[in-house]
Design an enzyme around this catalytic site. Structure first.
Site, PDB file in Angstrom:
ATOM      1  N   LYS A   1      82.596 -14.277 -29.016  1.00 51.61           N
ATOM      2  CA  LYS A   1      83.223 -15.498 -28.919  1.00 51.61           C
ATOM      3  C   LYS A   1      84.523 -15.395 -28.044  1.00 51.61           C
ATOM      4  CE  LYS A   1      83.485 -15.473 -33.440  1.00 51.61           C
ATOM      5  NZ  LYS A   1      82.641 -14.634 -33.959  1.00 51.61           N
TER       6      LYS A   1
ATOM      7  N   GLY B   1      76.945  -9.047 -19.008  1.00 46.95           N
ATOM      8  CA  GLY B   1      77.877  -7.725 -18.914  1.00 46.95           C
ATOM      9  C   GLY B   1      79.154  -8.156 -19.695  1.00 46.95           C
TER      10      GLY B   1
ATOM     11  N   ALA C   1      89.150 -11.851 -37.797  1.00 47.22           N
ATOM     12  CA  ALA C   1      88.272 -11.868 -36.503  1.00 47.22           C
ATOM     13  C   ALA C   1      88.944 -10.869 -35.463  1.00 47.22           C
ATOM     14  CB  ALA C   1      88.639 -13.225 -35.999  1.00 47.22           C
ATOM     15  N   GLY C   2      87.796 -10.544 -34.559  1.00 42.86           N
ATOM     16  CA  GLY C   2      88.320  -9.593 -33.651  1.00 42.86           C
ATOM     17  C   GLY C   2      87.952 -10.250 -32.287  1.00 42.86           C
ATOM     18  N   HIS C   3      88.229 -10.924 -31.542  1.00 41.03           N
ATOM     19  CA  HIS C   3      87.529 -11.473 -30.157  1.00 41.03           C
ATOM     20  C   HIS C   3      88.070 -10.689 -29.143  1.00 41.03           C
ATOM     21  CE1 HIS C   3      87.294 -15.737 -32.737  1.00 41.03           C
ATOM     22  NE2 HIS C   3      86.788 -14.566 -33.314  1.00 41.03           N
TER      23      HIS C   3
ATOM     24  N   GLN D   1      84.350 -15.701 -37.045  1.00 42.60           N
ATOM     25  CA  GLN D   1      83.251 -15.072 -37.901  1.00 42.60           C
ATOM     26  C   GLN D   1      82.053 -15.665 -37.280  1.00 42.60           C
ATOM     27  OE1 GLN D   1      86.228 -15.919 -40.042  1.00 42.60           O
ATOM     28  NE2 GLN D   1      86.721 -14.139 -39.084  1.00 42.60           N
TER      29      GLN D   1
ATOM     30  N   ASP E   1      81.089 -11.396 -34.279  1.00 43.62           N
ATOM     31  CA  ASP E   1      80.827 -10.435 -33.295  1.00 43.62           C
ATOM     32  C   ASP E   1      79.897 -10.896 -32.240  1.00 43.62           C
ATOM     33  OD1 ASP E   1      82.859  -9.005 -34.668  1.00 43.62           O
ATOM     34  OD2 ASP E   1      81.143  -7.891 -35.681  1.00 43.62           O
TER      35      ASP E   1
HETATM   36  P1  IMO Z   1      84.711 -12.493 -35.361  1.00 38.70           P
HETATM   37  O1  IMO Z   1      85.568 -13.420 -35.427  1.00 38.70           O
HETATM   38  C1  IMO Z   1      82.217  -9.940 -38.093  1.00 38.70           C
HETATM   39  C2  IMO Z   1      82.863  -9.867 -42.238  1.00 38.70           C
HETATM   40  C3  IMO Z   1      83.481  -8.570 -43.017  1.00 38.70           C
HETATM   41  C4  IMO Z   1      82.799  -8.774 -44.481  1.00 38.70           C
HETATM   42  C5  IMO Z   1      83.011 -10.225 -44.778  1.00 38.70           C
HETATM   43  C6  IMO Z   1      84.059 -10.639 -45.427  1.00 38.70           C
HETATM   44  O2  IMO Z   1      85.481 -11.064 -35.031  1.00 38.70           O
HETATM   45  O3  IMO Z   1      83.311 -12.382 -35.391  1.00 38.70           O
HETATM   46  P2  IMO Z   1      86.724 -10.767 -45.002  1.00 38.70           P
HETATM   47  O4  IMO Z   1      87.647  -9.862 -44.319  1.00 38.70           O
HETATM   48  O5  IMO Z   1      86.442 -12.230 -44.357  1.00 38.70           O
HETATM   49  O6  IMO Z   1      87.007 -10.915 -46.471  1.00 38.70           O
HETATM   50  O7  IMO Z   1      85.229 -10.089 -44.643  1.00 38.70           O
HETATM   51  O8  IMO Z   1      82.956 -10.840 -43.460  1.00 38.70           O
HETATM   52  N1  IMO Z   1      83.730 -10.303 -41.112  1.00 38.70           N
HETATM   53  C7  IMO Z   1      83.397 -10.285 -39.931  1.00 38.70           C
HETATM   54  N2  IMO Z   1      82.353  -9.582 -39.271  1.00 38.70           N
HETATM   55  N3  IMO Z   1      83.156 -10.321 -37.387  1.00 38.70           N
HETATM   56  C8  IMO Z   1      84.007 -11.117 -37.929  1.00 38.70           C
HETATM   57  O9  IMO Z   1      85.016 -11.835 -37.302  1.00 38.70           O
HETATM   58  C9  IMO Z   1      84.098 -10.851 -39.162  1.00 38.70           C
HETATM   59  N4  IMO Z   1      85.184 -11.513 -40.088  1.00 38.70           N
HETATM   60  C10 IMO Z   1      84.666 -11.164 -41.399  1.00 38.70           C
HETATM   61  O10 IMO Z   1      82.887  -7.506 -42.230  1.00 38.70           O
HETATM   62  O11 IMO Z   1      81.767  -8.276 -44.436  1.00 38.70           O
HETATM   63 MG    MG Z   2      84.600  -9.052 -35.177  1.00 43.64          MG
END
Ligand code: IMO
Ligand code: MG
Length: 422
Positions: free
Chosen positions: A17, A413, A40-42, A224, A14
């Site tokens: 990215k 921003g 992931a949530g981009h 991640q 988060d």
């Molecule tokens: P982006 O790409 C933030 C965290 C989950 C959990 C741990 C394992 O948007 O940055 P999983 O579903 O992979 O088995 O979860 O990793 N997690 C993330 N936290 N951003 C993400 O992706 C994440 N993808 C997994 O919250 O603690």
């Molecule tokens: Mg995320």
């Protein structure tokens, strides 16, 4: 030599990215995701619209770009098709802009069930998984049981699907009381697999290396963050893939010597979703302030994110492990109104000072902070580095000294244009 550049998150995910890839893509023709999946949530924001991508590389909205889902990614066809439909609803034709590696692993409906059953059984020690089936899908990959995109086109695909599904059902029966209904999701899943056949399934390692060799600018997009890496993150509170720059080698089929620039993204403070150690976490008003001002709620799950001060012990570790060549600082504008900004420069535990990131990710450590004077002004409209307040520039210089790495892009921003380049 011609190379591939990498962009990735240096904290617990988060970091922003999506926005950074979107901002960098005018310089790149190809964007390739190398690991992770729909956990992931981009987030991207432009023309007053916001968008969250889970599996599709963040270059998709740029005219003329090619986007590759690499072999290191795990894909849920339902989520991918939903995403494609949403992108196409904005008028973007994805047909000639998206290719999928034949070697990318499939997340089956039963992988999601196993993720949920396993998390529920862990009770208080749960990881806080996004429950998208990531862990079970990677387990089947390394256990050599997984199904890959290329298998979809094989005559015996359904047999192989059913064999793996039955194995999973056997495993699910070991979780008494865990109830689930597969039929609805499974029907959608099968339909999505059919729908995805309109995209080329490719041997992406050849394609990626061809782009590199012919000098086509190509960017590897991580998901991640470094502190969620399966080997070097705060194990076991991590994801199931290598999120570090080295993951781009295995997740795309690129030789280590062909990695070029490594853009490391970090937030001017820290956030984490899910469980696990977070040394600088704040449980007070300031933590609440960061969450509120920074809109720190999960893009994938909607969960409130844990918030805290910038952790330089962890950041330096991530810079080292990734070989970061350029730092990108996000969300510094959230700190605009603060008198004092704290940064952790070491940890203390049992009377001892730790100045490097410990193997347990910092369980029960006490951060040692340094105070930085706040800039106390609104920097959101500034686009020229020289026009930033002196205190802000001092803050940037401090981070550069500590990490030994230049900060070359600063986001002020959420919008695509809210960027300062140096
Ligand atoms: P982006 O790409 C933030 C965290 C989950 C959990 C741990 C394992 O948007 O940055 P999983 O579903 O992979 O088995 O979860 O990793 N997690 C993330 N936290 N951003 C993400 O992706 C994440 N993808 C997994 O919250 O603690
Ligand atoms: Mg995320």
């Amino acid at each position: 030599m011609k190379k591939i550049d990498v962009v990735l998150g240096l904290q617990w995910g988060d970091e922003g990215k999506g926005k950074v890839v979107d901002v960098l893509t005018p310089a790149y023709k190809v964007v390739a995701r190398f690991q992770g999946g729909p956990n992931a949530g981009h987030s991207l924001q432009f023309d007053g619209e916001s968008f969250v991508l889970h599996t599709v590389p963040s270059g998709i909205f740029r005219e003329g770009s090619m986007n590759i889902i690499g072999n290191g990614v795990v894909v849920d066809p339902v989520i991918l098709m939903d995403e494609i439909r949403q992108i196409e609803a904005t008028g973007v034709d994805t047909t000639h802009k998206l290719k999928i590696s034949r070697r990318a692993q499939l997340i089956l409906p039963t992988h999601r069930m196993l993720d949920a059953a396993s998390e529920a059984a862990k009770g208080k020690s749960k990881i806080g998984s996004t429950l998208k089936g990531i862990g079970p899908a990677y387990m089947d990959k390394t256990g050599r049981n997984g199904l890959r995109f290329g298998d979809v086109l094989c005559d015996d695909f359904l047999d192989r699907y059913n064999a793996l599904k039955n194995k999973h059902l056997g495993m699910l029966s070991l979780y008494p009381g865990f109830e689930f209904d597969l039929s609805e999701y499974e029907a959608k899943w099968m339909q999505a697999v059919e729908d995805l056949k309109r995209f080329p399934f490719i041997d992406s390692e050849f394609e990626v290396n061809k782009y590199i060799d012919e000098g086509t600018p190509i960017l590897a997009e991580g998901a991640q963050g470094s502190l969620l890496d399966i080997d070097f993150g705060s194990y076991p509170f991590v994801t199931s893939s290598n999120t570090l720059a080295s993951g781009a080698c295995t997740g795309l089929g690129v030789a280590p010597g062909k990695i070029g620039k490594v853009f490391g993204i970090f937030k001017a403070y820290c956030t984490r979703v899910g469980s696990g150690p977070f040394p600088t976490e704040l449980f007070d008003e300031t933590g609440e302030f960061l969450r509120r001002e920074g809109h720190e709620f999960g893009a994938t799950t909607g969960r409130p994110r844990r918030c805290g001060w910038l952790d330089l012990v962890a950041l330096k570790y991530a810079v080292m492990m990734n070989g970061v060549t350029e730092l990108i600082m996000m969300k510094s504008d959230i700190l605009n109104s603060l008198d004092t900004i704290k940064v952790a420069v070491a940890y203390k535990r049992d009377g001892q000072t730790l100045d490097s990131y410990p193997y347990d990710g910092g369980v029960d450590v006490e951060p040692v902070y340094e105070d930085i004077k706040g800039w106390k002004s609104d920097i959101c409209g500034i686009r020229d580095y020289e026009k930033l307040p002196k205190e802000f520039k001092d803050y940037v210089a401090y981070i550069e000294r500590q990490t030994g790495c230049p900060v070359t892009i600063i986001s002020v921003g959420p919008d695509r244009d809210a960027i300062i380049r140096r």
